[in-house]
Design a protein around this motif. Structure first.
Motif, PDB file in Angstrom:
ATOM      1  N   TYR A  51       4.970   0.255   8.152  1.00 14.33           N
ATOM      2  CA  TYR A  51       5.280   0.631   6.767  1.00 14.33           C
ATOM      3  C   TYR A  51       6.097  -0.409   6.014  1.00 14.33           C
ATOM      4  CZ  TYR A  51       3.387   5.366   6.704  1.00 14.33           C
ATOM      5  OH  TYR A  51       2.540   6.431   6.688  1.00 14.33           O
ATOM      6  N   LEU A  52       6.903  -1.196   6.750  1.00 12.29           N
ATOM      7  CA  LEU A  52       7.836  -2.109   6.087  1.00 12.29           C
ATOM      8  C   LEU A  52       7.441  -3.570   6.305  1.00 12.29           C
ATOM      9  CD1 LEU A  52      11.218  -0.438   7.217  1.00 12.29           C
ATOM     10  CD2 LEU A  52       9.977  -0.025   5.079  1.00 12.29           C
TER      11      LEU A  52
ATOM     12  N   GLN B 227      16.008   8.922   1.465  1.00 10.77           N
ATOM     13  CA  GLN B 227      15.732   8.312   0.153  1.00 10.77           C
ATOM     14  C   GLN B 227      14.239   8.402  -0.202  1.00 10.77           C
ATOM     15  OE1 GLN B 227      18.244   5.990  -1.622  1.00 10.77           O
ATOM     16  NE2 GLN B 227      19.746   7.023  -0.382  1.00 10.77           N
ATOM     17  N   ASN B 228      13.581   9.435   0.303  1.00 10.50           N
ATOM     18  CA  ASN B 228      12.145   9.664   0.048  1.00 10.50           C
ATOM     19  C   ASN B 228      11.242   8.586   0.640  1.00 10.50           C
ATOM     20  OD1 ASN B 228      12.859  11.911  -1.473  1.00 10.50           O
ATOM     21  ND2 ASN B 228      12.977  10.707  -3.359  1.00 10.50           N
ATOM     22  N   VAL B 229      11.754   7.776   1.536  1.00  6.03           N
ATOM     23  CA  VAL B 229      10.969   6.660   2.069  1.00  6.03           C
ATOM     24  C   VAL B 229      10.113   7.134   3.254  1.00  6.03           C
ATOM     25  CG1 VAL B 229      11.106   4.374   3.143  1.00  6.03           C
ATOM     26  CG2 VAL B 229      12.687   4.993   1.317  1.00  6.03           C
ATOM     27  N   PRO B 230       8.791   6.921   3.151  1.00  7.31           N
ATOM     28  CA  PRO B 230       7.930   7.340   4.258  1.00  7.31           C
ATOM     29  C   PRO B 230       8.065   6.408   5.464  1.00  7.31           C
ATOM     30  CG  PRO B 230       6.645   6.157   2.618  1.00  7.31           C
ATOM     31  CD  PRO B 230       8.047   6.256   2.077  1.00  7.31           C
ATOM     32  N   HIS B 231       7.645   6.883   6.616  1.00 12.33           N
ATOM     33  CA  HIS B 231       7.736   6.049   7.829  1.00 12.33           C
ATOM     34  C   HIS B 231       6.627   6.442   8.789  1.00 12.33           C
ATOM     35  CE1 HIS B 231       9.341   9.406  10.191  1.00 12.33           C
ATOM     36  NE2 HIS B 231      10.025   9.720   9.127  1.00 12.33           N
ATOM     37  N   SER B 232       6.412   5.599   9.778  1.00 16.12           N
ATOM     38  CA  SER B 232       5.384   5.880  10.774  1.00 16.12           C
ATOM     39  C   SER B 232       6.000   6.655  11.937  1.00 16.12           C
ATOM     40  CB  SER B 232       4.790   4.576  11.292  1.00 16.12           C
ATOM     41  OG  SER B 232       5.718   3.960  12.174  1.00 16.12           O
ATOM     42  N   ALA B 233       5.138   7.106  12.851  1.00 21.40           N
ATOM     43  CA  ALA B 233       5.631   7.808  14.041  1.00 21.40           C
ATOM     44  C   ALA B 233       6.380   6.843  14.957  1.00 21.40           C
ATOM     45  CB  ALA B 233       4.455   8.437  14.792  1.00 21.40           C
TER      46      ALA B 233
ATOM     47  N   GLU C 263       0.812  -1.225   0.000  1.00 19.81           N
ATOM     48  CA  GLU C 263       0.000   0.000   0.000  1.00 19.81           C
ATOM     49  C   GLU C 263       0.844   1.274   0.000  1.00 19.81           C
ATOM     50  OE1 GLU C 263       0.074  -2.408   2.342  1.00 19.81           O
ATOM     51  OE2 GLU C 263      -0.609  -1.705   4.304  1.00 19.81           O
ATOM     52  N   PHE C 264       2.139   1.176   0.361  1.00 21.97           N
ATOM     53  CA  PHE C 264       3.016   2.349   0.333  1.00 21.97           C
ATOM     54  C   PHE C 264       4.004   2.283  -0.836  1.00 21.97           C
ATOM     55  CE2 PHE C 264       2.050   1.493   4.857  1.00 21.97           C
ATOM     56  CZ  PHE C 264       1.266   2.613   5.104  1.00 21.97           C
ATOM     57  N   LEU C 265       4.283   1.041  -1.256  1.00 20.85           N
ATOM     58  CA  LEU C 265       5.305   0.842  -2.283  1.00 20.85           C
ATOM     59  C   LEU C 265       4.904   1.496  -3.613  1.00 20.85           C
ATOM     60  CD1 LEU C 265       8.049  -0.507  -2.818  1.00 20.85           C
ATOM     61  CD2 LEU C 265       6.824  -2.524  -3.628  1.00 20.85           C
ATOM     62  N   GLY C 266       3.636   1.354  -4.005  1.00 18.66           N
ATOM     63  CA  GLY C 266       3.164   1.898  -5.278  1.00 18.66           C
ATOM     64  C   GLY C 266       3.372   3.405  -5.346  1.00 18.66           C
ATOM     65  N   LYS C 267       2.952   4.089  -4.298  1.00 17.33           N
ATOM     66  CA  LYS C 267       3.048   5.540  -4.264  1.00 17.33           C
ATOM     67  C   LYS C 267       4.528   5.978  -4.274  1.00 17.33           C
ATOM     68  CE  LYS C 267       1.315   9.479  -1.679  1.00 17.33           C
ATOM     69  NZ  LYS C 267       0.896   9.964  -0.380  1.00 17.33           N
ATOM     70  N   TYR C 268       5.338   5.232  -3.495  1.00 20.17           N
ATOM     71  CA  TYR C 268       6.768   5.542  -3.410  1.00 20.17           C
ATOM     72  C   TYR C 268       7.422   5.381  -4.783  1.00 20.17           C
ATOM     73  CZ  TYR C 268      11.723   4.445  -2.643  1.00 20.17           C
ATOM     74  OH  TYR C 268      13.082   4.400  -2.739  1.00 20.17           O
ATOM     75  N   GLN C 269       7.122   4.267  -5.453  1.00 21.61           N
ATOM     76  CA  GLN C 269       7.743   4.002  -6.762  1.00 21.61           C
ATOM     77  C   GLN C 269       7.277   5.025  -7.798  1.00 21.61           C
ATOM     78  OE1 GLN C 269       6.723  -0.164  -7.131  1.00 21.61           O
ATOM     79  NE2 GLN C 269       8.837  -0.796  -6.660  1.00 21.61           N
ATOM     80  N   ALA C 270       5.997   5.408  -7.715  1.00 23.69           N
ATOM     81  CA  ALA C 270       5.475   6.409  -8.653  1.00 23.69           C
ATOM     82  C   ALA C 270       6.218   7.737  -8.463  1.00 23.69           C
ATOM     83  CB  ALA C 270       3.975   6.592  -8.440  1.00 23.69           C
ATOM     84  N   ARG C 271       6.437   8.107  -7.211  1.00 22.16           N
ATOM     85  CA  ARG C 271       7.138   9.358  -6.913  1.00 22.16           C
ATOM     86  C   ARG C 271       8.596   9.275  -7.378  1.00 22.16           C
ATOM     87  NH1 ARG C 271       7.163  14.824  -6.340  1.00 22.16           N
ATOM     88  NH2 ARG C 271       8.889  15.466  -5.029  1.00 22.16           N
ATOM     89  N   GLN C 272       9.237   8.132  -7.147  1.00 19.60           N
ATOM     90  CA  GLN C 272      10.623   7.969  -7.578  1.00 19.60           C
ATOM     91  C   GLN C 272      10.728   8.111  -9.096  1.00 19.60           C
ATOM     92  OE1 GLN C 272      11.981   8.508  -4.654  1.00 19.60           O
ATOM     93  NE2 GLN C 272      13.611   7.022  -4.991  1.00 19.60           N
ATOM     94  N   LYS C 273       9.732   7.558  -9.798  1.00 19.03           N
ATOM     95  CA  LYS C 273       9.730   7.632 -11.262  1.00 19.03           C
ATOM     96  C   LYS C 273       9.542   9.087 -11.703  1.00 19.03           C
ATOM     97  CE  LYS C 273       7.654   5.616 -15.416  1.00 19.03           C
ATOM     98  NZ  LYS C 273       7.670   6.887 -16.153  1.00 19.03           N
ATOM     99  N   GLU C 274       8.637   9.771 -11.005  1.00 17.59           N
ATOM    100  CA  GLU C 274       8.371  11.177 -11.317  1.00 17.59           C
ATOM    101  C   GLU C 274       9.663  11.994 -11.151  1.00 17.59           C
ATOM    102  OE1 GLU C 274       5.115  14.482  -9.721  1.00 17.59           O
ATOM    103  OE2 GLU C 274       5.297  12.567  -8.690  1.00 17.59           O
TER     104      GLU C 274
END
Lengths: 294, 139
Positions: free
Chosen positions: A250-251, A217-223, A108-119
């Protein structure tokens, strides 16, 4: 009465000045005769546990059979002229990325992350790079600051390691021993709250309380992300920091990578204040340069 | 003689460090907004030299094709004081009024701004702009 007390203060001040002057004279020859190695800790710390000094990032060990690193003569770019001496070091011709494996983000987080990396990659390829926190002159925070894009200084004192990264004047404090901060009480920051214990000669560090905007590396994380580190001297002049990011929200599994350092004796750190940052993010999120400021 | 030896040793050290660190070379930000493949040479007079972070800036009044041969004011981005010090620059080596020649990668957006690749000082000394900015490709 008042005059007398002023006179007493004056006299005391004179005595102190004389004392200080004679102490300076007495100590000066000793100070000159001692050669101080300011790159190491002075607290009697055994070398195997001594991280004190100034450090530069180091390349990972070369795999067996790999081609030797080319010399500056082979590349034709003299480091003395500011070239790195290495082909591929220019961002525009594909600098080797840091040896950090793809983050094992949940689907659920990987898709958004990869899309942003591609952008980001596509925008850079078009010559229209997107703005990053670097453009805003924000510090990298943890664990990004441990990449040591510029030299790094470690001050090792009783119960504390203080790490100063030249880029953005970043400062991180690791408390050795004592009570860790409970994750729910850890006020979020760029560097978080770090405490450590010794496992033999390895310093085992745990960090919590990382702000959401701090994304290595633009990787999101939780609190509730935890950054575990194992810092270990590999010889007198090298150490490595094995990083494990633990974030079950997240991981899918811990994210692991290693930073390596080599001693840079006698290096004096420069200050880094974002005094006049002419880069900015435009309305479309693109990085721009403000020209002709007058 | 001794000074040369020291200088040579420190250049050697710089070379080794640069080689070892190049695999993770990274700048303050992407340089993709500059057109690295169409570098140009400008010769002009320095109007300001700003030694500061996150970048050092050289303001140069120089004629250019872009301005139809007329003198234009160029903002030239250099690396930062730390990087430049480590490759031998000095905070006061360029002064307003100096005539310098630069090789730069211009901004793609058409503004008179550029990334420095190499500068030649009035005394003939040549300085690059550090590893992340990359070398001059023209001369």
């Amino acid at each position: 009465m008042r005059d007398r007390s002023f006179a007493a203060v004056r006299s005391a001040r004179r005595t102190l000045t004389l004392l200080a002057a004679s102490l300076t004279v007495a100590l000066a020859p000793a100070a000159h005769s001692q050669s101080v190695d300011r790159t190491r800790s002075d607290s009697g710390t055994p070398a195997s546990r001594d991280f004190g000094g100034t450090w530069d990032r180091a390349a990972p060990p070369r795999p067996t059979g790999a081609a030797p690193t080319p010399t500056p003569q082979e590349t034709g770019v003299s480091p003395a002229l500011g070239g790195s001496g290495v082909p591929g070091a220019r961002p525009s011709n594909g600098a080797a990325p840091p040896a950090v494996p793809t983050p094992p983000l949940k689907p659920e987080f990987l898709g958004k992350y990869q899309a942003r990396q591609k952008e980001v990659r596509d925008a850079t390829a078009r010559g229209e790079p997107l703005a990053t926190p670097d453009v805003q002159c924000l510090p990298q925070g943890m664990p990004g600051m441990m990449l040591a894009i510029f030299p790094m200084e470690v001050l090792q004192t009783s119960g504390q390691l203080t790490i100063i990264e030249e880029a953005f004047n970043q400062v991180r404090r690791i408390y050795v021993g004592g009570q860790p901060v409970a994750i729910e009480d850890a006020e979020p920051g760029f560097f978080g709250h770090s405490w450590a214990r010794w496992d033999g000669d390895t310093l085992v560090v745990e960090t919590v309380g990382i702000k959401d905007v701090v994304r290595y590396q633009n990787v999101p994380h939780s609190a509730n992300v935890r950054i575990n580190e194992r810092m270990r001297k590999t010889d007198a002049d090298h150490f490595e920091d094995e990083v494990t990011v633990v974030d079950p929200e997240y991981l899918t599994e811990p994210w692991k990578f290693t930073f390596r350092y080599q001693r840079r004796p006698d290096y004096k750190m420069y200050e880094y204040i974002c005094e006049d940052n002419r880069e900015y993010e435009d309305a479309s999120g693109q990085q721009r340069l403000r020209v002709n400021p007058r | 003689m001794r000074r040369n030896a020291i200088r040579s040793a420190s250049f050697g050290a710089v070379a080794v460090l640069a080689l070892l660190s190049a695999t993770v070379a990274r700048a303050h930000h992407s340089f993709a907004m500059f057109d690295n493949d169409h570098q140009i040479k400008l010769k002009g007079k320095v109007s300001d030299f700003q030694w500061q972070n996150p970048h050092v800036y050289l303001e140069l009044d120089a004629p250019s094709d872009k301005a139809g041969g007329k003198i234009a004011s160029w903002t030239i981005e250099c690396a930062n004081p730390g990087i430049l010090n480590r490759i031998g620059w000095k905070f006061n080596m360029i002064k307003p009024g100096d005539e310098v020649t630069v090789i730069v990668a211009p901004l793609r957006d058409g503004q008179p701004g550029a990334l420095l690749k190499e500068v030649t000082l009035p005394d003939g000394r040549v300085f690059g702009n550090g590893g992340p900015a990359g070398p001059a490709l023209i001369h």
